[in-house]
Design a protein around this motif. Structure first.
Motif, PDB file in Angstrom:
ATOM      1  N   ASP A   1      -3.572  -1.541  -7.683  1.00  0.00           N
ATOM      2  CA  ASP A   1      -3.699  -1.879  -6.265  1.00  0.00           C
ATOM      3  C   ASP A   1      -3.010  -0.852  -5.382  1.00  0.00           C
TER       4      ASP A   1
ATOM      5  N   HIS B   1      -8.361   3.194 -11.192  1.00  0.00           N
ATOM      6  CA  HIS B   1      -7.364   4.132 -10.650  1.00  0.00           C
ATOM      7  C   HIS B   1      -6.154   4.311 -11.567  1.00  0.00           C
TER       8      HIS B   1
ATOM      9  N   THR C   1      -5.817   5.195  -1.578  1.00  0.00           N
ATOM     10  CA  THR C   1      -7.142   5.787  -1.377  1.00  0.00           C
ATOM     11  C   THR C   1      -7.755   5.346  -0.051  1.00  0.00           C
ATOM     12  N   THR C   2      -7.556   4.069   0.287  1.00  0.00           N
ATOM     13  CA  THR C   2      -8.108   3.546   1.544  1.00  0.00           C
ATOM     14  C   THR C   2      -7.202   3.774   2.740  1.00  0.00           C
TER      15      THR C   2
ATOM     16  N   CYS D   1      -2.537  -7.491  -1.869  1.00  0.00           N
ATOM     17  CA  CYS D   1      -2.312  -6.574  -3.002  1.00  0.00           C
ATOM     18  C   CYS D   1      -1.309  -7.189  -3.967  1.00  0.00           C
TER      19      CYS D   1
ATOM     20  N   THR E   1      -4.379   2.160   3.422  1.00  0.00           N
ATOM     21  CA  THR E   1      -3.768   0.928   3.925  1.00  0.00           C
ATOM     22  C   THR E   1      -2.366   0.693   3.396  1.00  0.00           C
TER      23      THR E   1
ATOM     24  N   GLU F   1      -5.339   2.058  -5.079  1.00  0.00           N
ATOM     25  CA  GLU F   1      -6.464   1.711  -4.205  1.00  0.00           C
ATOM     26  C   GLU F   1      -6.032   1.711  -2.737  1.00  0.00           C
ATOM     27  N   SER F   2      -4.816   1.182  -2.467  1.00  0.00           N
ATOM     28  CA  SER F   2      -4.328   1.178  -1.082  1.00  0.00           C
ATOM     29  C   SER F   2      -4.077   2.583  -0.575  1.00  0.00           C
TER      30      SER F   2
END
Length: 626
Positions: A516, A481, A522-523, A541, A525, A519-520
Motif C-alpha cells: 500500500d 509493487h 505511485t499515486t 491504506c 497520495t 501504491e500511495s
C-alpha cells in the motif's frame, strides 16, 4: 613478497575486549570458529594454514601488547575456496590456489587503562594484493580509528553543512597519512545513490583512503572556504594527498600547500565517476596502497612489532581440543627426563623450561595453565616463583571466568526481559489503534449514490494470511509493487520455529503495508519514506506498528564490515549495477528469542515504484548478537 601495511591509532574504552571480539569474528569468517589461539600457542588448522599468538606486558608502564598471525594457503591443485556473500563493487570472494599462501599479522598495543593504543595490520602474499584486509576495516570501525587527529571512517558518509569545518581541518591536518576523496553534488544529484557508488569505488581501499560525499549546501560551503583552484563541481571528485607525500623513489617529502591545503590534487570527472567504475576502483586502490607503503610507522611501533614477531617464532605447537580428525597436529614434545621431575609444592622454580609441563608443552591445567605460564615468563623474566603461587593464580583465574559466565547469563536475562516488555508495549499500541466496526452506508443500495471522499479501508488480510513461509513465498507474485529478490532458505527455516505461524502473519502484514505504501507513492497520495507512511498512514491504506520498524541501521552496524556485508542483499542490476545494495531498513517480525526474525527491504519507489525484499529470516549479526 608483496605487503599491504595498515597503521592507525585509536581511543576507545575496552579496547582489548573489542580486539578479541574482532579476532574471533575474523577466525569464524575463515572457517575456524572458536579456534583463536591463546598467547603462547601455535595452532595448525590444515596442511597449509596455521595461526600463532604472542603477548607481553611492560612492567614499567603497564602497557599491553600482542601479535597474532594467520597464514592461509591452498593445497597444490586444490579447488578454489569460495566465501559467501556479495562484495561491494564485485562478485563473490574467491581465493584460488594460484594466489599462494597469505599471511596476515595484527600487532597492537594498549595502555594500562585499556583505552589508548595503536594497531598495525600487515598482509604478505606472493601475488600482488587486490584489496585491503577486511579484518583491518573491522578493527578500524570497532576501535574508532584515527588518521592523524581525525576519525578514520569507512565507506563514504554524506557530509552536511555542520560537518564541513571538521572536513577542512582533516584536509589541513599535518598528521594525515591517507589520501582524501571529496565528491561534490548539487540539488540535481541523488546524494544517497552517489554515496553508495563512492563507497563501492573505495571498498578495495578501506582504511587506506578516506572518502566524503558532500550534499548541495555542504558543497557550496566547501567551495566558499577553499582556494579557487581546489573547488569541486557537482558530480566531481577531488583526491587530496597527505601533506607529506611520496616521490617516485618512495621517500617522503613535504607537500606544497595553499592556506594549509595541499596544492596538488587529482580531479575525477562526472563521466568517469559513473561510467568507469572498475578502472577507477583499481586506480584508487593502487593510489592508496602506494601512500600506505611510503608511510613508515613510528620506530616504537616497528620495535614492538619486531619483538613480538620473535615471540611468535618461539610459540609452542599446541593442538586444539576442538580439532577434527583430519587436522595436522604438532608432535608431542618428549617426556621430561627423570632428573627434571616437577618440584614439590612450595619449592622455588624459575619460569621457563623448569616449570612443570605437560606432554603437549603446556602447563598443567590446559590452555589456562599455558596462558598463565606465558604471562609469567614474559613478566617475571629470571625471577623465581613457587608452585603454590602458581596454583593461587589458577584459582583467581577460574574465579574470574566463573564470574564472567554469571555476568553473561544476567545480561542475556535482561535482554530477554526487555524484549518481552517491548512486545507488551507493542500489543498495547495495537489494541489502542485497532479500528472499530465500520458503520453501514445507508445509500449503498442505490446505484447513483455519491462516491465517498475517502476510499474504503482495505482488509488487513489476517483471515487470508498464509500459514507458513513456504506458502508466503509462493504468494509473493500476488502482492503488487513488492518483489522478493533474496534467498528463500532463511525464511523457510523459520517454519521450524514453534512460533512460526505468528511470524508468518506479522510478515504478511508488513508486506501488505509495503504494497500500500508503494501504491500511495505511485499515486502521489502518501508521504515519502516508509517510516513517515507508518507514522501517518493515509486513510484506506494498511499500516504496521511504527515501533516494529527501523528506517536505518546503527552506525556500528553500517560501518563494520562484519555486520554490513550480510545486509548487502540482491536487487536487479537496473536498480544497482552490482546487483546488490545495502538494505538498512527492516521490520521486526518477531522478538523475545535468539531468532528474532527480521524483514529487510530497499525502497525504490522513487525510481521503479517497487519495494525489493532482500531478506526474510533470523536476525542478522550485529554488535548485540555477537
Amino acid at each position: 613478497m608483496h605487503q599491504c601495511p595498515i597503521y592507525f591509532r585509536f581511543d576507545v574504552p575496552g579496547a582489548l575486549a573489542i580486539i578479541d571480539r574482532v579476532l574471533g569474528a575474523w577466525f569464524a569468517e575463515a572457517g575456524w570458529e572458536g579456534r583463536v589461539p591463546a598467547p603462547g600457542e601455535r595452532v595448525t588448522f590444515d596442511a597449509a594454514s596455521h595461526a600463532a599468538r604472542a603477548a607481553r606486558v611492560d612492567r614499567g608502564s603497564g602497557r599491553r601488547a600482542g601479535r597474532i598471525t594467520l597464514t592461509r594457503g591452498a593445497e597444490a591443485g586444490g579447488a578454489p575456496e569460495r566465501k559467501p556473500g556479495p562484495v561491494p563493487g564485485g562478485g563473490p570472494r574467491t581465493v584460488t590456489p594460484a594466489d599462494g599462501p597469505r599471511t596476515a599479522s595484527i600487532t597492537y598495543e594498549v595502555d594500562r587503562f585499556g583505552r589508548h593504543g595503536w594497531v598495525l595490520v600487515r598482509e604478505c602474499s606472493e601475488a600482488p594484493p587486490t584489496r585491503a584486509p577486511r579484518v583491518a576495516a573491522a578493527l578500524a570501525a570497532e576501535l574508532g580509528a584515527r588518521d592523524g587527529a581525525h576519525p578514520l571512517t569507512t565507506g563514504a558518509p554524506i557530509a552536511q553543512r555542520p560537518d564541513v569545518p571538521e572536513l577542512l581541518d582533516a584536509l589541513r591536518d599535518p598528521g594525515r597519512a591517507r589520501p582524501f576523496l571529496v565528491v561534490g553534488t548539487d540539488h540535481g544529484f541523488p546524494v544517497r545513490r552517489l554515496a553508495d557508488l563512492v563507497a563501492s569505488l573505495t571498498a578495495d581501499a578501506e582504511t587506506l583512503l578516506v572518502a566524503r560525499v558532500l550534499d548541495a549546501p555542504a558543497t557550496a560551503q566547501f567551495n566558499e572556504t577553499v582556494p579557487e583552484a581546489l573547488r569541486i563541481g557537482p558530480g566531481t571528485g577531488a583526491v587530496f594527498p597527505p601533506l607529506t607525500a611520496d616521490t617516485a623513489e618512495g621517500t617522503a617529502v613535504p607537500e606544497e600547500t595553499d592556506a594549509g591545503f595541499p596544492v596538488h590534487h587529482s580531479v575525477i570527472g562526472t563521466d568517469r565517476l559513473i561510467a568507469d567504475e572498475y578502472g577507477l576502483r583499481r586506480e584508487l586502490w593502487h593510489l592508496a596502497l602506494r601512500y600506505a607503503r611510503a608511510t613508515e610507522p613510528p620506530p616504537a611501533v616497528e620495535e614492538a612489532d619486531s619483538h613480538l614477531s620473535r615471540l611468535i617464532d618461539r610459540c609452542r605447537e599446541v593442538p586444539s581440543a576442538a580439532a577434527s580428525d583430519d587436522v595436522a597436529h604438532a608432535p608431542d614434545t618428549p617426556l621430561p627426563a627423570p632428573d627434571s621431575a616437577p618440584p614439590k609444592p612450595g619449592a622455588h622454580v624459575a619460569p621457563g623450561d623448569r616449570i612443570p609441563r605437560t606432554r603437549s608443552g603446556g602447563l598443567p591445567g590446559g590452555p589456562l595453565g599455558s596462558l598463565l605460564g606465558d604471562i609469567l615468563e614474559d613478566v617475571l623474566g629470571d625471577r623465581a616463583i613457587d608452585t603454590d603461587s602458581l596454583e593461587n593464580l589458577r584459582i583467581v583465574a577460574r574465579r574470574g571466568l566463573r564470574r564472567s559466565r554469571e555476568h553473561r547469563r544476567d545480561r542475556d536475562e535482561i535482554r530477554r526481559l526487555r524484549h518481552e516488555l517491548a512486545a507488551a508495549h507493542r500489543a498495547i499500541d495495537d489494541l489502542r489503534g485497532a479500528p472499530g466496526p465500520a458503520e453501514p452506508d445507508p445509500t449503498s443500495g442505490t446505484q447513483d449514490s455519491a462516491v465517498p471522499d475517502t476510499p474504503p479501508a482495505k482488509t488487513q488480510g489476517s483471515d487470508h494470511a498464509p500459514d507458513s513461509f513456504a506458502e508466503l513465498l509462493d504468494r509473493f507474485d500476488g502482492i503488487p509493487h513488492v518483489q522478493f529478490t533474496g534467498d528463500p532458505q532463511p525464511a523457510l527455516r523459520l517454519d521450524r520455529q514453534s512460533n512460526a505461524r505468528g511470524y508468518v502473519h506479522k510478515t504478511w502484514k508488513a508486506l501488505l503495508a509495503l504494497s500500500d505504501y508503494a501504491e500511495s507513492r505511485t499515486t502521489g497520495t502518501g508521504p515519502p519514506g516508509v517510516h513517515n507512511y507508518l507514522t501517518q498512514t493515509p486513510p484506506g491504506c494498511r499500516g504496521f506498528s511504527v515501533h516494529d520498524h527501523a528506517a536505518v541501521e546503527s552506525d556500528t552496524t553500517t560501518r563494520a564490515a562484519a555486520f554490513r556485508e550480510p545486509r548487502v542483499l540482491p536487487v536487479p542490476e537496473s536498480v544497482h549495477p552490482d546487483g546488490a545494495i545495502f538494505m538498512g531498513g527492516h521490520f521486526r517480525v518477531g522478538g523475545g528469542s535468539t531468532v528474532s526474525p527480521r524483514l529487510h527491504y530497499y525502497d525504490d519507489t522513487g525510481c521503479s515504484g517497487t519495494v525489493y525484499i532482500g531478506y526474510i529470516g533470523a536476525h542478522l549479526p550485529n554488535q548485540s548478537t555477537n
